[in-house]
Design an enzyme around this catalytic site. Structure first.
Site: not given
Lengths: 336, 336, 336, 336
Positions: B106, B130, B156, B224, B248
């Site tokens: 992440s 992100y 994401t 995603k 999520h």
């Protein structure tokens, strides 16, 4: 404590059996969804009861492959009856004979087939078979069963490996020292149930092995564990005489359908070419009637038979069968 | 306490993690309907299990965009692994490598990408991104990841703003002083998770930014957070290599569909043009099999990975993966 | 105690309001099935969230019959606000004005229309009307409201008689001595709520009375309590300007449909000819978005407004509205 | 304790009746699924309430086979009213007369038909009949009822044998020494309810026995216990004047459909050729309205009547009827 319905026997067994034994009998795979669905599915099925029919005389006998039984409930194959009652499968055999019904003795009995036969001579029995990697073991079992007068061979098709029953893993389930898988004595050094024991079973069994079984015996072959029309069709084509719609009491694949739901498509696929039976979730007389109304020739009880044994051995099992018989007869009358 | 199934790890984590950390990992948006639906939806899906198939040998390996993994379960991107275990994402990377599967690191890791790479050299990893208002930050992350050998970029798409997780608001959730969002050090003065931190993300990102990402890197792009056929079609048209059907973990829009339900329409829309994966609600081997049967190439686990870390770091996570692997293999065998 | 979501205000109100007042506000008719369905029905509706849309700027303002409000949530008419907060409807009016939204003042207010107007001059307000057997009373109310600058007339259509709210009967619900139905002072000797009070309402009101109302006032008429397409069509034909789909918070006919379910057929019948609003069951931002997605122009909150008042008067009500506004904006962003 | 709705009477009866009597009245067959479904099924039925209709005057009277009753709720036949109140069926008769409705007196009354008639001269009553193996007994009952002014004969069709009510078996249910099945005195030596008593009923009764009954009496014949369109058609063809859709309060065949669900097909089959009534699960005014909206001419209450008796004899039963009447009238008004 009055024993009025099968739940009373369940409560008794839960209270008085050792925890590891209760857990073993009660276990379902994973989250037990399929085990519980087996029962819940009956609630979603409603009768269309008919009135003012003459129900003063009712004949609830039926025939399994030509042999008459007193009512359409037999004893499903379950293992280790000595965990429920000291006399184990001998008591089961006696109760089934007394009630004139069919008892399917398990490969994993804690009495030998010979002891079972001797305990209730002339009783109507089938023998349940797992196919071992060592085919000689299976062959020998089939031939012993045939010689002893067992009248059918029930091949369990849904256990290439054992389902994951969490409580059994937690309890480290194994048989107490004084119990053995007696039918397998001699064949295997360790006749104890334990996590590795099932690995003696052959996960490579296919439909062709039905032909091999047919070559070993003259007994009719009933296949247990069918849940789809596709497999029902294959079973018929491979020449079996009967199908038991079963999900192994929800102990194998969690997520499999309830047996009463699967029954419908199996019956439709089979079109009467072979007899179709069912086990799983039978808890009262109206469940039996629902299964028969949807095309089953007969149902088999697994856990309730063990609760009966746990209560009072063969007497307890007869009580269970008698309650089911009374409830079934009453349901038939009330449904017209 | 025997660790038999994933629920055991969940119970452990709930008992031993600090409340604020447990709450953060467990949180769902608003009333948590979508979070809970992710799990409940599997119960409504039944198998049609087939019998008497040779299941003695089963190959459960698969490939993600050409790279082989040992079985179709990877590690979904989740933040702040040091909240679960002191070594944080380094442990995660080691466990994923040991189990030969894919770990999606992440943006919000508490270890740097460099530390993660060094902890498990040669492991199969993707990087989750992100997009920040300050695009230079995102660009630098992408290029660091590519340079370090990460093999895919997971964008994401469902977090233009953070979902409302009531317990996090109540707890005033923020990272403890000794933890940092290390990958963003230097980029932002305050590398602390807090209510305003997410406002550094860019809510104006659109499909065109996929082209911008493609201009920065040669890595394949996986998107995603897709839940509809319309967005799946857009994703394919914009040239992504893979889609992760995800809500999520139910942490963003409460009222979004369960991922296993959304999977069906995404798979149908995509028609095999790109690979489709899923995360959300995977708790046992049969869930994996259901997702694969409905068209997913692989699933990813989020919370269960954190529970594994919380139990015993990389060993615990390996335990979780091994249990899922065993259960998946067994489900495959039992479903034929 | 942090006030994070509307449930927190509900819990506060339940804890701190006198039991008879809490019971009155919470009451549903009979078994409260419809009251509870209003909320449960939202759970059955799922979003199809879209990703990668520019949600950096969102305009959540809307217009009610031409007048702008800051976001699509108004205050539904409920009675007896002094039971929740000493300043009663004056606080409600101030909070609605501060938040730039519409407040529908009830006939059964514990402040006069004049006090309400004076408390928040220039606020956007509608007046809710019950038609009394003594038509002169109703006429006078309408004309006072118009003179005071109320901008719409909301005719409640679903209360020819009061629903049976068991707890109110058990509590012998009536207003405390220091509270009055101030708008009806002078009109009736006893301005007290009690079981017989509602019998002053006229159960013979029909669609033709819409014409009578129209003859009294230039204000637009909004009809509240419509649940079927047939009545929606009648409403349009009788020249109303708006319809509030409502079941009176489940306080009237138990067994009426949830408003979010009824909304669909009303919107379809109306075909945009008049504005359609909804009240009942709104508890979080995503509920608002669902109602708007299904065709409502705006929703109104009843009980949550009272909980806000009970918490801190106008400040508390503003808190409630601000939370809904934030949640609504976030839901819009997350749903794309 | 205020008696606001029927549940209050239920709670009272549960608290103050002897356990064996409460259990007997409350009992359902087997798992009580059908008993509970009778009530739950109403929750699934929603009104389409209409607004702005003149509901100032409502006529809730109806006629049963030509005889007017004050509102469409009668007293269903239930046995052993002395278990609920010392005056037993005499009180029931008085309450029914006072409320101007129909009372169906049971064969299993603890007062004689003569006592019932004398207690409320001129009341509107039907007589419920079981057909005994000894037909002379049934014939004598029919002729006594006709002579005493009973205006209809209700033949119970769903009790060839008694359903299995587990609590009654556990309690060894039988009448206390001072109570008798008074209408059968003289006919049978033992006028006591006990497990074998029902075996005096004739399970061979068929549709042809309707002709036999018609030959005995001029009274109209109403058949009780019909749940299917097929039986409804047979009933019409055999010349009955009315049908009571009933599952005996869920006390006979567990798994039978809820009566409100069965009503629909019966009404459709009958096409107005005979009157259709319903019993089972009526607990509030809106239930009555739902049954009428679905085609029933009238409903009958069983257990609620007994709770009323248990509370205060004939006064209590009048309270129950009055509450239902008020709730029914209100539901009609609110549904338009």
């Amino acid at each position: 404590m009055a024993m009025v319905c099968l739940s009373d026997f369940e409560a008794y067994a839960k209270k008085y059996l050792p925890k590891f034994a209760w857990d073993f009998f009660a276990a379902g795979a994973d989250d037990c969804n399929t085990r519980d669905e087996n029962i819940l599915a009956y609630k979603r099925i409603h009768f269309r009861p008919r009135m003012l029919r003459d129900v003063s005389v009712m004949d609830i006998r039926t025939k399994l492959l030509g042999t008459e039984i007193s009512f359409p409930v037999g004893i499903a194959p379950t293992g280790f009856h000595q965990l429920a009652w000291p006399d184990g499968e001998k008591s089961t055999a006696r109760a089934a004979k007394a009630m004139h019904t069919c008892y399917i003795a398990s490969t994993y009995s804690t009495c030998t087939l010979e002891e079972i036969s001797a305990a209730a001579p002339g009783g109507f029995r089938w023998f349940q078979l797992y196919i071992h990697r060592n085919r000689a073991v299976s062959q020998e079992l089939v031939q012993r069963a045939e010689a002893l007068g067992f009248q059918g061979l029930v091949l369990t098709a849904d256990l290439p490996y054992t389902g994951k029953r969490r409580d059994d893993v937690r309890n480290g389930f194994c048989l107490p020292p004084h119990m053995k898988l007696k039918n397998l004595e001699g064949a295997f050094e360790v006749c104890k149930m334990n996590p590795s024991f099932h690995s003696l079973l052959d996960p490579s069994v296919t439909w062709n092995d039905i032909y091999w079984l047919q070559s070993l015996t003259h007994l009719p072959i009933i296949i247990k564990g069918i849940l789809t029309k596709e497999d029902a069709e294959l079973a018929v084509r491979h020449g079996v005489q009967g199908i038991i719609v079963s999900n192994h009491g929800g102990r194998q694949l969690d997520g499999a359908p309830a047996t009463i739901d699967a029954l419908i498509e199996v019956v439709e696929a089979v079109q009467g070419r072979v007899e179709v039976y069912l086990d799983g979730g039978i808890r009262k007389g109206s469940d039996i009637l629902k299964a028969l109304a949807l095309g089953a020739k007969c149902v088999f009880i697994g856990r309730p038979a063990l609760w009966g044994l746990a209560y009072k051995g063969e007497e307890g099992l007869q009580d269970v069968l008698r309650i089911l018989q009374d409830e079934f007869r009453l349901s038939m009358a009330l449904a017209g």
